[in-house]
Design a protein around this motif. Structure first.
Motif, mmCIF file in Angstrom:
data_model
loop_
_atom_site.group_PDB
_atom_site.id
_atom_site.type_symbol
_atom_site.label_atom_id
_atom_site.label_comp_id
_atom_site.label_asym_id
_atom_site.label_seq_id
_atom_site.Cartn_x
_atom_site.Cartn_y
_atom_site.Cartn_z
ATOM 1 N N HIS A 1 0.953 -71.684 -24.615
ATOM 2 C CA HIS A 1 -0.073 -71.659 -23.577
ATOM 3 C C HIS A 1 -0.171 -70.275 -22.933
ATOM 4 N N ARG A 2 -1.326 -69.912 -22.510
ATOM 5 C CA ARG A 2 -1.560 -68.620 -21.888
ATOM 6 C C ARG A 2 -0.611 -68.363 -20.729
ATOM 7 N N GLU A 3 -0.297 -69.394 -19.955
ATOM 8 C CA GLU A 3 0.554 -69.196 -18.772
ATOM 9 C C GLU A 3 1.949 -68.711 -19.160
ATOM 10 N N HIS A 4 2.324 -68.894 -20.419
ATOM 11 C CA HIS A 4 3.670 -68.515 -20.842
ATOM 12 C C HIS A 4 3.666 -67.260 -21.706
ATOM 13 N N TYR A 5 2.546 -66.534 -21.701
ATOM 14 C CA TYR A 5 2.467 -65.324 -22.532
ATOM 15 C C TYR A 5 3.437 -64.228 -22.071
ATOM 16 N N ASP A 6 3.918 -64.330 -20.813
ATOM 17 C CA ASP A 6 4.694 -63.231 -20.237
ATOM 18 C C ASP A 6 5.852 -62.764 -21.115
ATOM 19 N N LEU B 1 -1.462 -60.103 -33.950
ATOM 20 C CA LEU B 1 -1.223 -61.297 -33.138
ATOM 21 C C LEU B 1 -2.477 -62.159 -33.147
ATOM 22 N N VAL B 2 -2.319 -63.407 -33.542
ATOM 23 C CA VAL B 2 -3.478 -64.305 -33.591
ATOM 24 C C VAL B 2 -3.446 -65.222 -32.376
ATOM 25 N N ASP B 3 -4.428 -65.071 -31.521
ATOM 26 C CA ASP B 3 -4.520 -65.913 -30.322
ATOM 27 C C ASP B 3 -5.323 -67.164 -30.678
ATOM 28 N N ILE B 4 -4.681 -68.337 -30.554
ATOM 29 C CA ILE B 4 -5.366 -69.574 -30.938
ATOM 30 C C ILE B 4 -5.551 -70.497 -29.745
ATOM 31 N N SER B 5 -5.345 -69.953 -28.532
ATOM 32 C CA SER B 5 -5.295 -70.810 -27.345
ATOM 33 C C SER B 5 -6.676 -71.242 -26.878
ATOM 34 N N ASN B 6 -6.686 -72.318 -26.146
ATOM 35 C CA ASN B 6 -7.878 -72.810 -25.471
ATOM 36 C C ASN B 6 -7.593 -72.982 -23.995
ATOM 37 N N ASN B 7 -8.625 -73.107 -23.218
ATOM 38 C CA ASN B 7 -8.462 -73.381 -21.798
ATOM 39 C C ASN B 7 -8.886 -74.806 -21.494
ATOM 40 N N LEU B 8 -8.717 -75.188 -20.250
ATOM 41 C CA LEU B 8 -9.105 -76.543 -19.847
ATOM 42 C C LEU B 8 -10.502 -76.566 -19.238
ATOM 43 N N LYS B 9 -10.971 -75.404 -18.735
ATOM 44 C CA LYS B 9 -12.290 -75.339 -18.113
ATOM 45 C C LYS B 9 -13.046 -74.129 -18.641
#
Lengths: 489, 489, 489
Positions: free
Chosen positions: C94-99, C113-121
């Motif tokens: 999840h994006r929130e844990h990218y740190d 780096l392949v970003d495959i994430s989605n958001n909720l809104k």
């Protein structure tokens, strides 16, 4: 990805792009600088759109003076100054004024020139504008693009029809860079290969349904002929004979005679060129001779003929289904019933009439159903999903089945009256009798062609065999395999 | 760009390409030289087309002698001589004769070999022809292409179905060069990735609607069963009982009983595998176990099942709308009216019958409308435009609504007669009662599955939770988000 | 090539891929090693699929311990160890844990780096996840991909909607490698350009028919309003006046009043923004000023408005065609006939009524036919086949013809009753009279706008001319040519 870009905000004429999208901070990395020669409406529209997508724009002009018309953020220079500021130069100038580019040959060397021009007529010049440009500025990489896009579509980005940007050019690197720009602007680049394709790309936006012209005029002639034919039989004759005014039949009854006739005739005309081609190949004993031009053209617009026929069939179905709603029909039915009730008589039920009536309707429905299936299969996205074998199966097998069903529908419609002398009016047979001539001919010839003895010869011819030639190819080489072999539908 | 190339003149067999397009002077820059091994029909057709597009063609052959069959302008040499004249060699030879290529390994080193062969059966050989070729000539770059194209399509370029050329290969540069040729010939190359895809590409042209077989046979069985069922109840029974000959019902009445039953049953069968899958997942407590093969296959052809159901529904609508036109219906209506008029009696108007009749018809129309919407959404070009969430909304929510409406339509059709013993004939209930079994079962199970307590467990399972496993993934990893999560429709 | 991959066997969870495809021996050449950060459900699903396609998979995890959940054949390491084993790292976190990636900057340098994430809104964060990732790990090449794919679709590969993988990124080489993987997995990569597109790609799967919201709510309001209007006139009034219970009309009669009204009004609303825009441009004397937001938005959803209108028209047609089947209609017809037969009276045939009835029906059929044509042309695959000129011809010329025919259909339906005071009920005119207001207004204004004097000014404005500006562009620059110029439909 047209659905994504639809939601891009439409262009803000008085704002810079950073105002319009204040939230995009990371993504505002500057794109490259693009030069546009010409400050006409299309050049300005393109500049607006490109500025919005973070490109830097320099205009090149004969009179490089700031104008209120130029989009905010663009700079203007003389041609050679502007050209030096960018690798990519978009030529937003009419072809007749390309001459000035000859003087810039030196500065344009190695640059990418994007030809976006259109003509006023198809094949207006012997060579395409892009090829003419390549001739004028030999050192530059010419790419044809953007000519199918309207300025309005650039600004609003709404209409699917205008999303596709055909791109061609001889230098693949130059082409790739232009395609990247197209994609960044939210449009869909379609690589059309080398600059040889430029002529077609320039003709493309000038066309107005070229393949539909022949089917359209043909069906117009058919309709007009049968209109007068039916008017004479169904309106003038009763009027002359019995002074009855039944002109109201012009609205529904007459069209509902013309439409099925047009549909059946056109459907038969879809399959007629195929059997003519087969006869020609049998007669010549080879497939390596060109068909006459008219046959080629006819075969090329069979899909369109079929779709026009489907349109008429659809109208025929609607016109038929509303029959019980019509005032005339309801009035007739009611009055006949009253007359019989008053006379206290009843019709006897005729099983054979019930059979004829029901099977005529059922044949029509099944024929229409298959016809709609054929229509759906000819949608581009559907026909792209089927392979050659499946396409042939649908268009040839199902197509002939449709033709058989529709012909049978018409024959049974005639029923007992068919060819009976009593149905002649002024020596004219019913219109549907005339409509049966072509379909029956096609079906009979096709039936002869699929007789085993004839079919075998035809298949050999289509696999490359020639009657008057000694065999050269030994078996190892690829013939038309059963898959490749098409029956010319 | 199929619409552009449609207007390319069809091939002129007896002319050279410069004659055919006398106006293209600037664009006649010579393309590269391509070598074709094999002088069979397909090789010659390809050569004709490529010559027309300004390629130079050399044929390689066992017996390099000039033949009248070869297209004008092509030269012919021995295999090794021909191979030396070009980087790209098209192998227009049957796979069984590939052996001779082994001897040419040295001269073919680093060349691009294009495998265009097809087989006669699906999975005829353990490995694809292209992979076999790669095995024979290890030093060459193998590209699979052109096998889906028919020779006739190459010459006329008319049919959309034959435009697409699937291309695959391990060397991306080689693949790119072949795709450029494909594009120059006016066809559409589709990159299918590495040579692993060759097997599928070779199987592709041999398929005949593989996904449609199960739906087709299933609906055929359904139709035949219900045909005999209805014939017994509606034709044989009246004949045995009262010697009435109503065989004319075979044309419309009987089909119009079979079609709605087939449509409703097939529609329910679209949603049945989904609920079975959900029950299996609930029972197993995990989604990480494979479904049985039959269930997998069933789920894979749900779209086809649904479209066949739509076809039956469409036929049902047409058969229903023609009812008032039928001779039998008009005769019955007239005679009843005359009988009553003679007897001077009138029926009383029944509001409840009016309600039942109208709502039954209205439910059917709305169900059919949604059904058509579902059908349109399953068109490839439309389903490509919607995202996963939208697709699920349409196919799952609207799909179940359609099923509910159509089931209700059938229930209300039964109306007061439904399950009444009087409607039993020879202990057989009406056909529509049988047709209701599967839809009602599906709807009841689905209703249970969306009860909050059950739905919650199911959702967790589908997000990766397992009943019999200690949790390993800590929250930070991507689960099935609400977007990714599908309800298996 | 969705049809090819459909036949790939679904994933075998308990087997390795070589067991599943024992016949593929030549093709089992090992693909590259791919690293996946994160062992959540989506990461595991991706790994399963990639293992099946012969990729080697290493997982990177905080707690690198073997888990039974991990697919057979994958290895698990700490983040930095895993990253060293591959060039391509898929971030299934999840994006929130990218740190945690910040600490790995050194080892991720130059990697893809392949970003495959989605958001909720939609628009949850100011910048897209992929751009945020690019910000965190500046040395890596970020590619956005796979976010529109569901885990289930990855495993089964059935649903067309989920085939498309939007890919974007700034490094074209990195993007190409990710697109190769996408293709190898049997999915269709769509290049969306630079990382700027990531925001749209991330918003895409969250949308639920955004362009349909306005048409949907508008038509809902229209339907509710006219429902109550018709209920008052057609049900409450007869009940109050003569105590007749005709509530059964709610099922068919009332909807069949509402649907044509909604269809006609919505069709007129498709063309209203065009005439408003023309008036605005005439008034302002320039096209270089933005339209108000509401007008822009309106123009953007005209296609959707039109399709909703077509839906209502389709329902209207079906509701009309079932009229003769309805119990109420048959009962009324029979009883009237009996009454007249008993009284031995017959209605006189009225030619003018026959004319009105037939031409009203014929106009409706022709209008509906053109409407369906418009609908078919708006299918994405069809509208991609037509050029700008053809699209304008269909949507503008045929569109206005449809509007004229449908308006005439409604006018003739009114016939002699139209605007007669006798048809007022409680001072309310018939619903169809209200429905005519907008279409007639649009047609009158459009008629004024195409008067030569006004049309000429409008055309000049749309070619870039401005009333209050001195001309700067000399003729040589590209204006809106006749092809580019659209009439805003």
């Amino acid at each position: 990805m047209s659905h994504l870009t639809e939601f891009k905000s439409v262009i803000f004429m008085e704002k810079t792009s950073t105002d319009a999208f204040p939230s995009i901070i990371y993504s505002s990395e500057k794109q490259e600088t693009v030069c546009i020669f010409g400050t006409g409406d299309f050049g300005r529209s393109l500049a607006f759109k490109m500025l919005q997508c973070n490109y830097s724009i320099v205009f090149g002009s004969r009179n490089p003076q700031k104008s209120s018309l130029l989009p905010h953020g663009a700079e203007i220079f003389s041609y050679s100054e502007a050209a030096q500021k960018s690798d990519i130069i978009i030529i937003a100038v009419h072809r007749e004024h390309y001459d000035f580019l000859k003087e810039l040959t030196e500065v344009l060397k190695g640059k990418i020139l994007v030809d976006i021009s259109n003509n006023l007529k198809i094949n207006q010049y012997p060579e395409s504008n892009a090829e003419y440009l390549a001739h004028l500025v030999p050192g530059a990489h010419i790419v044809k693009a953007f000519n199918t896009i309207s300025a309005w579509a650039l600004q609003s980005g709404t209409l699917d029809a205008s999303r596709q940007v055909f791109v061609c050019g001889n230098d693949s690197h130059a082409k790739q860079r232009v395609m990247d720009i197209v994609r960044t602007l939210g449009l869909t680049p379609l690589d059309q290969g080398s600059l040889m394709a430029a002529k077609e790309i320039e003709n493309y936006p000038l066309q107005l349904f070229p393949m539909w012209k022949f089917p359209f005029y043909l069906s117009a002639i058919l309709c007009v002929f049968f209109f007068f034919y039916c008017v004479i039989r169904d309106i003038i004759y009763p009027y002359v004979n019995s002074k009855k005014d039944i002109t109201f039949r012009l609205a529904i009854s007459i069209p509902n005679r013309i439409f099925p006739i047009a549909a059946l005739t056109l459907l038969a005309l879809v399959y007629l060129p195929g059997v003519i081609a087969a006869i020609l190949q049998l007669y010549r004993g080879t497939k390596y001779r060109r068909f006459p031009d008219w046959l080629d053209h006819w075969m090329l617009c069979r899909k369109q003929l079929g779709l026009v026929a489907l349109g008429f069939a659809f109208l025929h179905v609607l016109y038929t289904l509303v029959i019980p709603i019509r005032y005339y029909v309801r009035w007739t039915l009611k009055n006949r019933t009253i007359t019989q009730a008053t006379a206290k008589t009843q019709d006897l039920f005729s099983t054979s009439t019930a059979w004829l009536s029901d099977s005529y309707v059922a044949l029509g429905i099944l024929g229409f159903f298959l016809f709609v299936l054929l229509g759906i299969t000819s949608l581009p996205s559907v026909s792209n999903m089927v392979n050659w074998r499946e396409f042939r199966f649908v268009q040839s097998k199902l197509g002939y089945l449709t033709l058989i069903l529709c012909t049978a529908h018409t024959l049974v419609y005639g029923g007992k009256r068919f060819l009976s002398p009593a149905s002649l009016i002024w020596y004219l047979p019913s219109a549907y009798v005339i409509a049966l001539i072509i379909p029956c001919t096609v079906l009979v010839i096709k039936f002869i062609l699929i007789l085993p003895c004839i079919d075998k010869t035809l298949t050999r011819i289509r696999q490359g065999w020639e009657r008057n030639s000694k065999p050269t190819s030994d078996g190892q080489y690829l013939k038309q395999s059963s898959i490749h072999l098409d029956s010319q539908l």
